[in-house]
Motif scaffolding. Structure first.
Motif, PDB file in Angstrom:
ATOM      1  N   ILE B 110      23.021  42.579 -18.529  1.00  7.87           N
ATOM      2  CA  ILE B 110      24.146  42.126 -17.702  1.00  7.87           C
ATOM      3  C   ILE B 110      23.698  41.951 -16.258  1.00  7.87           C
ATOM      4  O   ILE B 110      24.001  40.956 -15.603  1.00  7.87           O
ATOM      5  CB  ILE B 110      25.302  43.141 -17.763  1.00  7.87           C
ATOM      6  CG1 ILE B 110      25.875  43.218 -19.174  1.00  7.87           C
ATOM      7  CG2 ILE B 110      26.393  42.765 -16.777  1.00  7.87           C
ATOM      8  CD1 ILE B 110      26.834  44.370 -19.352  1.00  7.87           C
ATOM      9  N   MET B 111      22.914  42.943 -15.782  1.00  8.53           N
ATOM     10  CA  MET B 111      22.479  42.872 -14.390  1.00  8.53           C
ATOM     11  C   MET B 111      21.615  41.635 -14.164  1.00  8.53           C
ATOM     12  O   MET B 111      21.759  40.943 -13.159  1.00  8.53           O
ATOM     13  CB  MET B 111      21.709  44.127 -14.015  1.00  8.53           C
ATOM     14  CG  MET B 111      21.406  44.162 -12.542  1.00  8.53           C
ATOM     15  SD  MET B 111      20.513  45.620 -12.067  1.00  8.53           S
ATOM     16  CE  MET B 111      18.894  45.184 -12.618  1.00  8.53           C
ATOM     17  N   LEU B 112      20.736  41.340 -15.124  1.00  9.65           N
ATOM     18  CA  LEU B 112      19.888  40.157 -14.957  1.00  9.65           C
ATOM     19  C   LEU B 112      20.734  38.888 -14.910  1.00  9.65           C
ATOM     20  O   LEU B 112      20.457  37.990 -14.117  1.00  9.65           O
ATOM     21  CB  LEU B 112      18.856  40.082 -16.082  1.00  9.65           C
ATOM     22  CG  LEU B 112      17.769  41.148 -15.988  1.00  9.65           C
ATOM     23  CD1 LEU B 112      16.799  41.020 -17.144  1.00  9.65           C
ATOM     24  CD2 LEU B 112      17.011  41.053 -14.674  1.00  9.65           C
ATOM     25  N   VAL B 113      21.785  38.830 -15.733  1.00  4.86           N
ATOM     26  CA  VAL B 113      22.630  37.632 -15.700  1.00  4.86           C
ATOM     27  C   VAL B 113      23.331  37.503 -14.353  1.00  4.86           C
ATOM     28  O   VAL B 113      23.465  36.396 -13.820  1.00  4.86           O
ATOM     29  CB  VAL B 113      23.655  37.650 -16.860  1.00  4.86           C
ATOM     30  CG1 VAL B 113      24.528  36.413 -16.807  1.00  4.86           C
ATOM     31  CG2 VAL B 113      22.953  37.726 -18.187  1.00  4.86           C
ATOM     32  N   THR B 114      23.741  38.644 -13.757  1.00  2.00           N
ATOM     33  CA  THR B 114      24.375  38.532 -12.438  1.00  2.00           C
ATOM     34  C   THR B 114      23.390  37.988 -11.412  1.00  2.00           C
ATOM     35  O   THR B 114      23.776  37.244 -10.517  1.00  2.00           O
ATOM     36  CB  THR B 114      24.916  39.880 -11.915  1.00  2.00           C
ATOM     37  OG1 THR B 114      23.857  40.833 -11.919  1.00  2.00           O
ATOM     38  CG2 THR B 114      26.054  40.398 -12.740  1.00  2.00           C
ATOM     39  N   TYR B 115      22.113  38.345 -11.556  1.00  2.39           N
ATOM     40  CA  TYR B 115      21.149  37.791 -10.597  1.00  2.39           C
ATOM     41  C   TYR B 115      20.785  36.345 -10.920  1.00  2.39           C
ATOM     42  O   TYR B 115      20.410  35.599 -10.010  1.00  2.39           O
ATOM     43  CB  TYR B 115      19.913  38.691 -10.484  1.00  2.39           C
ATOM     44  CG  TYR B 115      20.201  39.852  -9.568  1.00  2.39           C
ATOM     45  CD1 TYR B 115      20.150  39.695  -8.197  1.00  2.39           C
ATOM     46  CD2 TYR B 115      20.603  41.077 -10.078  1.00  2.39           C
ATOM     47  CE1 TYR B 115      20.469  40.730  -7.343  1.00  2.39           C
ATOM     48  CE2 TYR B 115      20.923  42.123  -9.238  1.00  2.39           C
ATOM     49  CZ  TYR B 115      20.852  41.948  -7.871  1.00  2.39           C
ATOM     50  OH  TYR B 115      21.185  42.968  -7.031  1.00  2.39           O
ATOM     51  N   VAL B 116      20.915  35.948 -12.179  1.00  2.00           N
ATOM     52  CA  VAL B 116      20.779  34.522 -12.493  1.00  2.00           C
ATOM     53  C   VAL B 116      21.879  33.760 -11.759  1.00  2.00           C
ATOM     54  O   VAL B 116      21.638  32.718 -11.133  1.00  2.00           O
ATOM     55  CB  VAL B 116      20.879  34.277 -14.016  1.00  2.00           C
ATOM     56  CG1 VAL B 116      20.971  32.791 -14.303  1.00  2.00           C
ATOM     57  CG2 VAL B 116      19.676  34.863 -14.729  1.00  2.00           C
ATOM     58  N   ALA B 117      23.096  34.312 -11.790  1.00  2.00           N
ATOM     59  CA  ALA B 117      24.212  33.673 -11.092  1.00  2.00           C
ATOM     60  C   ALA B 117      23.944  33.623  -9.590  1.00  2.00           C
ATOM     61  O   ALA B 117      24.247  32.629  -8.925  1.00  2.00           O
ATOM     62  CB  ALA B 117      25.508  34.428 -11.372  1.00  2.00           C
ATOM     63  N   TYR B 118      23.356  34.704  -9.066  1.00  2.00           N
ATOM     64  CA  TYR B 118      23.012  34.747  -7.642  1.00  2.00           C
ATOM     65  C   TYR B 118      22.045  33.614  -7.291  1.00  2.00           C
ATOM     66  O   TYR B 118      22.233  32.902  -6.296  1.00  2.00           O
ATOM     67  CB  TYR B 118      22.388  36.115  -7.333  1.00  2.00           C
ATOM     68  CG  TYR B 118      21.734  36.249  -5.987  1.00  2.00           C
ATOM     69  CD1 TYR B 118      22.487  36.534  -4.863  1.00  2.00           C
ATOM     70  CD2 TYR B 118      20.357  36.112  -5.858  1.00  2.00           C
ATOM     71  CE1 TYR B 118      21.880  36.681  -3.624  1.00  2.00           C
ATOM     72  CE2 TYR B 118      19.746  36.256  -4.624  1.00  2.00           C
ATOM     73  CZ  TYR B 118      20.505  36.536  -3.512  1.00  2.00           C
ATOM     74  OH  TYR B 118      19.900  36.667  -2.299  1.00  2.00           O
ATOM     75  N   MET B 119      21.020  33.426  -8.132  1.00  2.00           N
ATOM     76  CA  MET B 119      20.072  32.357  -7.860  1.00  2.00           C
ATOM     77  C   MET B 119      20.724  30.988  -8.031  1.00  2.00           C
ATOM     78  O   MET B 119      20.418  30.046  -7.293  1.00  2.00           O
ATOM     79  CB  MET B 119      18.846  32.466  -8.776  1.00  2.00           C
ATOM     80  CG  MET B 119      17.982  33.699  -8.558  1.00  2.00           C
ATOM     81  SD  MET B 119      17.521  34.017  -6.837  1.00  2.00           S
ATOM     82  CE  MET B 119      16.599  32.544  -6.422  1.00  2.00           C
ATOM     83  N   ALA B 120      21.646  30.887  -9.024  1.00  2.00           N
ATOM     84  CA  ALA B 120      22.331  29.616  -9.243  1.00  2.00           C
ATOM     85  C   ALA B 120      23.166  29.249  -8.020  1.00  2.00           C
ATOM     86  O   ALA B 120      23.180  28.096  -7.581  1.00  2.00           O
ATOM     87  CB  ALA B 120      23.218  29.702 -10.485  1.00  2.00           C
ATOM     88  N   LEU B 121      23.842  30.254  -7.460  1.00  2.00           N
ATOM     89  CA  LEU B 121      24.653  29.998  -6.266  1.00  2.00           C
ATOM     90  C   LEU B 121      23.798  29.397  -5.156  1.00  2.00           C
ATOM     91  O   LEU B 121      24.203  28.458  -4.472  1.00  2.00           O
ATOM     92  CB  LEU B 121      25.283  31.308  -5.783  1.00  2.00           C
ATOM     93  CG  LEU B 121      26.042  31.206  -4.465  1.00  2.00           C
ATOM     94  CD1 LEU B 121      27.337  30.441  -4.664  1.00  2.00           C
ATOM     95  CD2 LEU B 121      26.338  32.567  -3.889  1.00  2.00           C
TER      96      LEU B 121
END
Lengths: 231, 229
Positions: B110-121
């Motif tokens: 889950i944490m990795l997906v939140t950082y994927v979202a961070y990079m996507a932003l």
């Protein structure tokens, strides 16, 4: 950041909230669309799983919260689009309204919208999936309120960000869904316990998790939101 | 520094694969610990750094902070995913399955997906100033997960063992783990520095002033006003 007396902050929140609810009420078509979207989602689950009433009843809590989560993305996405159409967000800040009051009014408004939606969905879910409600209205209402608040606080911050970004329709769920997982898990578990009874007395700990989640994200939203909408 | 890193990595690889004895229960399989554990440590380190930079940016805006935050987020995500894949590979022979819905694995994913979202932003916002502020906010919010991941092995007893430290590892294996951890730290530093340079160069191409944000931005004016008051 200038100091604002709590009373004037609350007053601003009240005025802004009344404005948002009035807009929501006058544009009822959007509200109706949201309700039918959520209802359709509930219906879709029963088609996806098949008409096995035992499976549906067992997973009813999870389906309810997924339907609410999907609907929340639409509701949250709309909440700042209204402000952008006529540049009212700039107007509000020139008024001047404290940015934190804008956050609180938006987050409370979104939570209220989701709670109302949930209250409409619950009877439909009970009928559609044939579930028995083991516990009373109190625990059910607590779950609904805590769960909806947990979605709306980070959701409000992220929808303010996403509404200004490229690919906003992709960005909001991408940001929100992974973040919301602990709350979704807790809300779904709590709902299942409310529906099926709680012999092990676990409900309290799930409420605790939801409460902690709310505390963290309402606090973070309150602190960080002014930086999100500054220009 | 690249040469030193490669040399240390070679020593670590030799120690890990040849020098240390095999594990009594797991045999040679356990040797993946020398890459899996350091990778996770580095991911945590990079993401803690990212959090610190996000907070720092909101207090004092600077392109350098923003560029380093971007670098640490991406490198942390890289090491985290690498560690997660290594863990899954390790899980197959030891637990009998690649993926078990164990709290540690789930929280980490889950944490990795939140950082994927961070990079996507960061990719989806064109205005560099807004991107910096918003990604700082998102970085801070995403960080809430990291303590959950770290303590998950203590809070929920499950398949995954508690965190490995030199104290919990057999004395014979400590040296290999230490050397490999230092090698990983050097790789992390190298990656960070390179990525930072790229991020800063990108920013320089986007805006004319790479040093600091324009001082007449409303943000800094607010800050100064509060300092005076």
């Amino acid at each position: 950041m200038k100091r604002v007396r709590p009373i004037s902050l609350l007053k601003t929140v009240g005025v802004l909230l009344a404005k948002d609810l009035l807009i929501e009420w006058r544009t009822r078509a959007r509200l109706n669309a949201l309700i039918f979207f959520a209802l359709a989602t509930l219906l879709l689950f029963s088609f996806a799983v098949g008409p096995d009433s035992k499976v549906l009843a067992r997973n009813a809590g999870g389906y309810l919260w997924l339907a609410l989560l999907f609907a929340s993305v639409l509701a949250l996405g709309e909440s700042f689009r209204v402000e952008q159409e006529n540049l009212t967000l700039d107007g509000l800040r020139l008024a001047p309204a404290d940015a934190r009051a804008i956050f609180l009014s938006k987050a409370v408004g979104n939570a209220l919208l989701l709670i109302a939606l949930g209250a409409l969905l619950i009877p439909v879910m009970v009928a559609l999936y044939g579930v028995q409600v083991a516990m009373g209205v109190g625990p059910f209402a607590t779950t609904l309120v805590l769960g909806c608040m947990a979605i709306s606080a980070p959701g409000t911050v992220y929808s303010a960000i996403a509404s200004n970004a490229r690919a906003r329709d992709v960005l909001l769920p991408l940001l929100l869904f992974p973040l919301i997982i602990p709350a979704l898990l807790a809300a779904a578990k709590a709902t299942s316990l409310v529906l099926q009874g709680d012999p092990m007395n676990q409900l309290g700990s799930w409420f605790g998790l939801l409460f902690g989640f709310n505390l963290i994200y309402w606090g973070l939203g309150f602190l960080l939101f002014p930086r999100v909408i500054e220009d | 520094m690249t040469v030193a890193t490669l040399a240390l990595l070679a020593v670590g690889t030799y120690l890990g694969l040849v020098w240390t004895p095999e594990d009594r229960e797991m045999g040679h399989v356990y040797r993946i610990i020398y890459v899996h554990v350091p990778a996770m440590w580095m991911a945590m380190l990079a993401l803690v750094l990212n959090f610190g930079l996000c907070v720092a940016y909101l207090f004092k805006s600077s392109w350098k902070t923003d560029a380093l935050a971007e670098a640490s987020g991406e490198v942390g995500l890289l090491f985290g995913s690498y560690g997660l894949v290594l863990g899954a590979i390790w899980g197959k022979p030891t637990w009998g399955t690649y993926w078990d819905w164990d709290p540690r694995l789930t929280a980490m994913a889950i944490m990795l997906v939140t950082y994927v979202a961070y990079m996507a932003l960061r990719r989806f916002v064109e205005d560099p100033e807004k991107r910096a502020v918003w990604s700082s906010v998102v970085g801070i919010i995403s960080f809430v997960n990291l303590p959950i991941v770290w303590f998950s092995v203590k809070w929920w007893r499950s398949l995954h063992q508690v965190q490995s430290t030199p104290k919990t590892v057999d004395p014979d294996m400590v040296l290999s783990l230490r050397v490999n951890a230092w090698a990983s730290l050097m790789i992390l530093t190298l990656f960070l520095l390179h990525r930072y340079r790229v991020a800063l160069a990108t920013r320089e191409a986007e805006v004319a002033l790479p040093e600091a944000l324009p001082t007449d931005a409303p943000a800094s004016r607010d800050n100064r006003a509060s300092e005076v008051a």
